[in-house]
Design a protein around this motif. Structure first.
Motif, PDB file in Angstrom:
ATOM      1  N   ASN A   1      34.075  19.912  94.546  1.00  0.00           N
ATOM      2  CA  ASN A   1      32.742  19.505  95.000  1.00  0.00           C
ATOM      3  C   ASN A   1      32.605  17.992  95.028  1.00  0.00           C
ATOM      4  O   ASN A   1      33.440  17.263  94.508  1.00  0.00           O
ATOM      5  CB  ASN A   1      31.683  20.110  94.067  1.00  0.00           C
TER       6      ASN A   1
ATOM      7  N   ASN B   1      30.419   9.217  86.796  1.00  0.00           N
ATOM      8  CA  ASN B   1      31.350  10.014  85.994  1.00  0.00           C
ATOM      9  C   ASN B   1      32.071  10.963  86.955  1.00  0.00           C
ATOM     10  O   ASN B   1      31.744  11.022  88.128  1.00  0.00           O
ATOM     11  CB  ASN B   1      30.627  10.771  84.860  1.00  0.00           C
ATOM     12  N   ASP B   2      33.023  11.656  86.479  1.00  0.00           N
ATOM     13  CA  ASP B   2      33.795  12.522  87.367  1.00  0.00           C
ATOM     14  C   ASP B   2      33.201  13.916  87.511  1.00  0.00           C
ATOM     15  O   ASP B   2      33.855  14.813  88.018  1.00  0.00           O
ATOM     16  CB  ASP B   2      35.238  12.622  86.878  1.00  0.00           C
ATOM     17  N   GLU B   3      31.981  14.078  87.064  1.00  0.00           N
ATOM     18  CA  GLU B   3      31.301  15.355  87.206  1.00  0.00           C
ATOM     19  C   GLU B   3      30.689  15.458  88.603  1.00  0.00           C
ATOM     20  O   GLU B   3      30.246  14.470  89.162  1.00  0.00           O
ATOM     21  CB  GLU B   3      30.203  15.513  86.154  1.00  0.00           C
ATOM     22  N   PRO B   4      30.638  16.648  89.152  1.00  0.00           N
ATOM     23  CA  PRO B   4      30.010  16.809  90.466  1.00  0.00           C
ATOM     24  C   PRO B   4      28.529  16.445  90.416  1.00  0.00           C
ATOM     25  O   PRO B   4      27.850  16.708  89.433  1.00  0.00           O
ATOM     26  CB  PRO B   4      30.168  18.301  90.763  1.00  0.00           C
ATOM     27  N   SER B   5      28.047  15.819  91.480  1.00  0.00           N
ATOM     28  CA  SER B   5      26.627  15.505  91.558  1.00  0.00           C
ATOM     29  C   SER B   5      25.870  16.635  92.241  1.00  0.00           C
ATOM     30  O   SER B   5      24.670  16.778  92.060  1.00  0.00           O
ATOM     31  CB  SER B   5      26.412  14.196  92.307  1.00  0.00           C
TER      32      SER B   5
ATOM     33  N   THR C   1      31.577  14.351  93.962  1.00  0.00           N
ATOM     34  CA  THR C   1      31.449  13.801  92.620  1.00  0.00           C
ATOM     35  C   THR C   1      30.538  12.583  92.620  1.00  0.00           C
ATOM     36  O   THR C   1      30.387  11.891  93.616  1.00  0.00           O
ATOM     37  CB  THR C   1      32.822  13.396  92.035  1.00  0.00           C
ATOM     38  N   ASP C   2      29.928  12.354  91.494  1.00  0.00           N
ATOM     39  CA  ASP C   2      29.070  11.203  91.251  1.00  0.00           C
ATOM     40  C   ASP C   2      29.986  10.082  90.742  1.00  0.00           C
ATOM     41  O   ASP C   2      30.800  10.293  89.854  1.00  0.00           O
ATOM     42  CB  ASP C   2      28.036  11.588  90.190  1.00  0.00           C
TER      43      ASP C   2
ATOM     44  N   THR D   1      37.868  19.840  90.429  1.00  0.00           N
ATOM     45  CA  THR D   1      36.587  20.098  91.065  1.00  0.00           C
ATOM     46  C   THR D   1      36.709  19.738  92.526  1.00  0.00           C
ATOM     47  O   THR D   1      37.149  18.658  92.877  1.00  0.00           O
ATOM     48  CB  THR D   1      35.471  19.282  90.398  1.00  0.00           C
TER      49      THR D   1
END
Length: 167
Positions: free
Chosen positions: A4, A10-14, A6-7, A2
């Motif tokens: 973008n 977690n490693d997911e994009p915010s 990240t938050d 990713t």
């Protein structure tokens, strides 16, 4: 991968930064290249992008059905049907009943269709060369490998959606 923001939780994009989002970037590049090429054959031959794609498939794989064309181009049935209807009316494509399956037609290029196809193919290769001009031979080979891998992976995520792997 990713690209973008990240938050930290977690490693997911915010947030989604569209200009760095892979599906968007691939779509934009594809559309720009298609439009650059389309300007050349549209001006010279009056063909739309879907019409050229139908002719390109028939130039390489005829005889073919509309379903074959949908599979090879990842275009939907309605778009292929409209393109075939216009190409038949223009005298570039033949449409005959399939003797094995009456629900399908068998499509091919007419003499005029083959003539136009042979004139457009060099434009296609010239456009491809121009797009790849900024890359060296190693990068072109790497791009080909990466696109092949991305295509295979995407095909597992969207099975049956069409778009044959490159020859």
């Amino acid at each position: 991968m990713t690209i973008n923001n990240t938050d930290d939780r977690n490693d997911e994009p915010s947030e989604l930064e569209l200009s760095r989002f892979l599906p968007y970037r691939l779509s934009v590049v594809s559309n720009l290249v298609s439009r650059a090429f389309a300007r050349r054959y549209e001006t010279a031959f009056g063909l739309s992008i879907p019409e050229w794609r139908v002719m390109a498939v028939l130039g390489r794989y005829a005889p073919a059905s509309s379903a074959d064309i949908c599979q090879r181009t990842a275009m939907d049935k309605a778009k292929v049907s409209r393109a075939v209807t216009r190409l038949v009316a223009a005298g570039y494509v033949t449409r005959k009943d399939n003797p094995i399956d009456q629900r399908q037609n068998v499509l091919g290029l007419t003499r005029d269709g083959r003539r136009i196809y042979r004139q457009i193919v060099p434009l296609a290769f010239a456009t491809e060369r121009e797009v790849l001009e900024g890359l060296n031979a190693e990068e072109v080979a790497q791009l080909d490998q990466l696109l092949t891998k991305l295509h295979a992976r995407a095909a597992t995520l969207a099975p049956g959606e069409g778009g044959d792997a490159p020859d």
